[in-house]
Design a protein around this motif. Sequence first.
Motif, short mmCIF file in Angstrom:
data_model
loop_
_atom_site.label_atom_id
_atom_site.label_comp_id
_atom_site.label_asym_id
_atom_site.label_seq_id
_atom_site.Cartn_x
_atom_site.Cartn_y
_atom_site.Cartn_z
N THR A 197 4.40 -9.26 -0.49
CA THR A 197 3.75 -8.29 -1.37
C THR A 197 2.61 -8.93 -2.16
O THR A 197 1.84 -8.23 -2.81
CB THR A 197 4.77 -7.68 -2.35
N THR A 198 2.52 -10.25 -2.07
CA THR A 198 1.39 -10.99 -2.65
C THR A 198 0.07 -10.45 -2.12
O THR A 198 -0.95 -10.48 -2.82
CB THR A 198 1.49 -12.47 -2.25
N LYS A 199 0.09 -9.96 -0.88
CA LYS A 199 -1.14 -9.62 -0.16
C LYS A 199 -1.60 -8.20 -0.48
O LYS A 199 -1.89 -7.89 -1.62
CB LYS A 199 -0.92 -9.86 1.33
N TYR A 200 -1.65 -7.32 0.50
CA TYR A 200 -2.23 -6.00 0.28
C TYR A 200 -1.44 -5.14 -0.70
O TYR A 200 -2.03 -4.32 -1.42
CB TYR A 200 -2.35 -5.26 1.61
N LEU A 201 -0.13 -5.29 -0.77
CA LEU A 201 0.65 -4.41 -1.63
C LEU A 201 0.33 -4.67 -3.11
O LEU A 201 0.08 -3.74 -3.87
CB LEU A 201 2.14 -4.57 -1.36
N GLY A 202 0.32 -5.95 -3.51
CA GLY A 202 -0.13 -6.28 -4.86
C GLY A 202 -1.63 -6.05 -4.98
O GLY A 202 -2.11 -5.40 -5.91
N GLY A 203 -2.36 -6.63 -4.04
CA GLY A 203 -3.75 -6.28 -3.84
C GLY A 203 -4.77 -6.88 -4.78
O GLY A 203 -5.97 -6.64 -4.61
N HIS A 204 -4.36 -7.65 -5.78
CA HIS A 204 -5.33 -8.16 -6.76
C HIS A 204 -5.24 -9.67 -6.96
O HIS A 204 -5.80 -10.20 -7.92
CB HIS A 204 -5.12 -7.45 -8.10
N SER A 205 -4.55 -10.37 -6.07
CA SER A 205 -4.46 -11.83 -6.12
C SER A 205 -3.96 -12.35 -7.46
O SER A 205 -4.37 -13.41 -7.92
CB SER A 205 -5.82 -12.46 -5.79
N ASP A 206 -3.04 -11.58 -8.07
CA ASP A 206 -2.54 -12.01 -9.38
C ASP A 206 -1.02 -12.06 -9.46
O ASP A 206 -0.45 -12.25 -10.53
CB ASP A 206 -3.08 -11.09 -10.49
N VAL A 207 -0.34 -11.93 -8.32
CA VAL A 207 1.12 -11.95 -8.34
C VAL A 207 1.63 -12.38 -6.97
O VAL A 207 1.03 -12.07 -5.94
CB VAL A 207 1.69 -10.56 -8.72
N VAL A 208 2.72 -13.14 -6.96
CA VAL A 208 3.38 -13.58 -5.73
C VAL A 208 4.69 -12.81 -5.59
O VAL A 208 5.44 -12.68 -6.57
CB VAL A 208 3.65 -15.10 -5.76
N GLY A 209 4.96 -12.31 -4.40
CA GLY A 209 6.20 -11.57 -4.19
C GLY A 209 6.46 -11.28 -2.73
O GLY A 209 5.62 -11.53 -1.86
N GLY A 210 7.64 -10.76 -2.45
CA GLY A 210 8.02 -10.39 -1.10
C GLY A 210 8.94 -9.20 -1.12
O GLY A 210 9.44 -8.79 -2.18
N ALA A 211 9.18 -8.61 0.05
CA ALA A 211 10.05 -7.44 0.13
C ALA A 211 10.68 -7.33 1.50
O ALA A 211 10.11 -7.75 2.51
CB ALA A 211 9.26 -6.17 -0.17
N VAL A 212 11.87 -6.76 1.52
CA VAL A 212 12.59 -6.42 2.75
C VAL A 212 12.92 -4.94 2.67
O VAL A 212 13.46 -4.48 1.65
CB VAL A 212 13.89 -7.23 2.89
N VAL A 213 12.61 -4.19 3.73
CA VAL A 213 12.91 -2.76 3.78
C VAL A 213 13.66 -2.46 5.07
O VAL A 213 13.27 -2.94 6.15
CB VAL A 213 11.62 -1.91 3.72
N THR A 214 14.71 -1.65 4.98
CA THR A 214 15.49 -1.28 6.16
C THR A 214 16.21 0.03 5.88
O THR A 214 16.36 0.45 4.73
CB THR A 214 16.50 -2.39 6.52
N SER A 215 16.68 0.65 6.96
CA SER A 215 17.58 1.80 6.82
C SER A 215 18.98 1.46 7.28
O SER A 215 19.87 2.31 7.28
CB SER A 215 17.03 2.99 7.63
N ASP A 216 19.21 0.21 7.64
CA ASP A 216 20.51 -0.29 8.09
C ASP A 216 21.32 -0.67 6.84
O ASP A 216 21.04 -1.68 6.19
CB ASP A 216 20.29 -1.51 8.99
N GLU A 217 22.33 0.14 6.52
CA GLU A 217 23.07 -0.06 5.27
C GLU A 217 23.78 -1.40 5.24
O GLU A 217 23.79 -2.09 4.22
CB GLU A 217 24.07 1.07 5.07
N GLN A 218 24.40 -1.80 6.35
CA GLN A 218 25.12 -3.07 6.38
C GLN A 218 24.18 -4.24 6.16
O GLN A 218 24.46 -5.15 5.37
CB GLN A 218 25.86 -3.23 7.70
#
Length: 379
Positions: A197-218
């Motif tokens: 999420t550091t990249k396009y999602l944050g979009g302003h080069s001012d934060v470092v982060g990551g994300a995991v998205v799924t529909s698999d409940e387990q």
Amino acid sequence: MSDGFATRAIHAGQDADPTTGSVIVPIHATSTYAQDGVGGQRAGYEYSRTGNPTRTALEECLAALEGGRFARAFASGMAATDAVLRATLRPGDHLVIPDDAYGGTFRLVDKVLSGWGVDYTPVPLSDVDAVRAAIRPNTKVVWIETPTNPLLNIADIAALAQVCRDSGVKLVVDNTFASPYLQQPLELGANVVVHSTTKYLGGHSDVVGGAVVTSDEQLAEQVAFLQNSAGAVPGPFDAWLTLRGLKTLAVRMERHSANAERVVAALSGHPKVAKVFYPGLEDHPGHEVAAKQMRHFGGMVSFTHVDGEQAALDVCARTRLFTLAESLGGVESLIEHPGRMTHASTAGSMLQVPAELVRLSVGIEDAADLVDDILTALG
């Protein structure tokens, strides 16, 4: 009627604060929460490693944008990558990775997970038959990037999802280069989406982060367990900055893509440019697949210099608006030499990138200025 992408980016998980009416999600800068008696959590929060309201808002928004049921935010893209791989792999397992994977992913697999007893095979992801052939009885994950970093190769997500279903293997898509605005891997059959999420999602080069998205409940529960147990979580201000960035993702990606097309047009046919790597070019081998699964072709461009490595380094040193820096996806344009910078960890391996390669993250400045800058640097 379901809300459109830009509407979800601005509103999903972001109702007005019930206490003050604030239309912007507050930064809940707290480490712990008062409880209504022993074990009596108030609003479901007890400790901010486990959960924080600002982070919850971000996770709800991320899930909505990727069309998933569950999302977990992490302190970096590599932390998110590590959580997915540790949730899906055990010693003795095998995974398939791109033969031009991001250097950080390759380093994690080659230097960390391999010491844990995990084996891997790099394959060209554009070759569905090669991916199928690489799957073994002990393969648990096919990990793909599309477009890839830094050679902008394209994987057919739907086709690979079918291969993985047939083999009982999970398909994980690193969607960082495309963003959920340009591409929806879960809708195409992927099991998991990962982002820096550091990249396009944050979009302003001012934060470092990551994300995991799924529909698999387990799998979501396993990732959530690792998120809490290992503790690689974003702080509330980091979550807030990322959420702020998501609000303008749609309009930024439109501009990134449009500007990249202008830069690509200027680079194509230039006497100092040997090859341009961009899926929007009709002669790109993945163009048809990219046109099918992406809304636009994105803001990332790579090219090789006809005069070799030193000439490529010289171009990186001569730009004025393209800042020499690692990372990507911010509003400002960046230039880098992958072989010496982001992909140095692949040196000497089969994933080593061309020494004459230059990678551009095309920002949202005036396109004419960016074109003039890169052409001047090329001489």
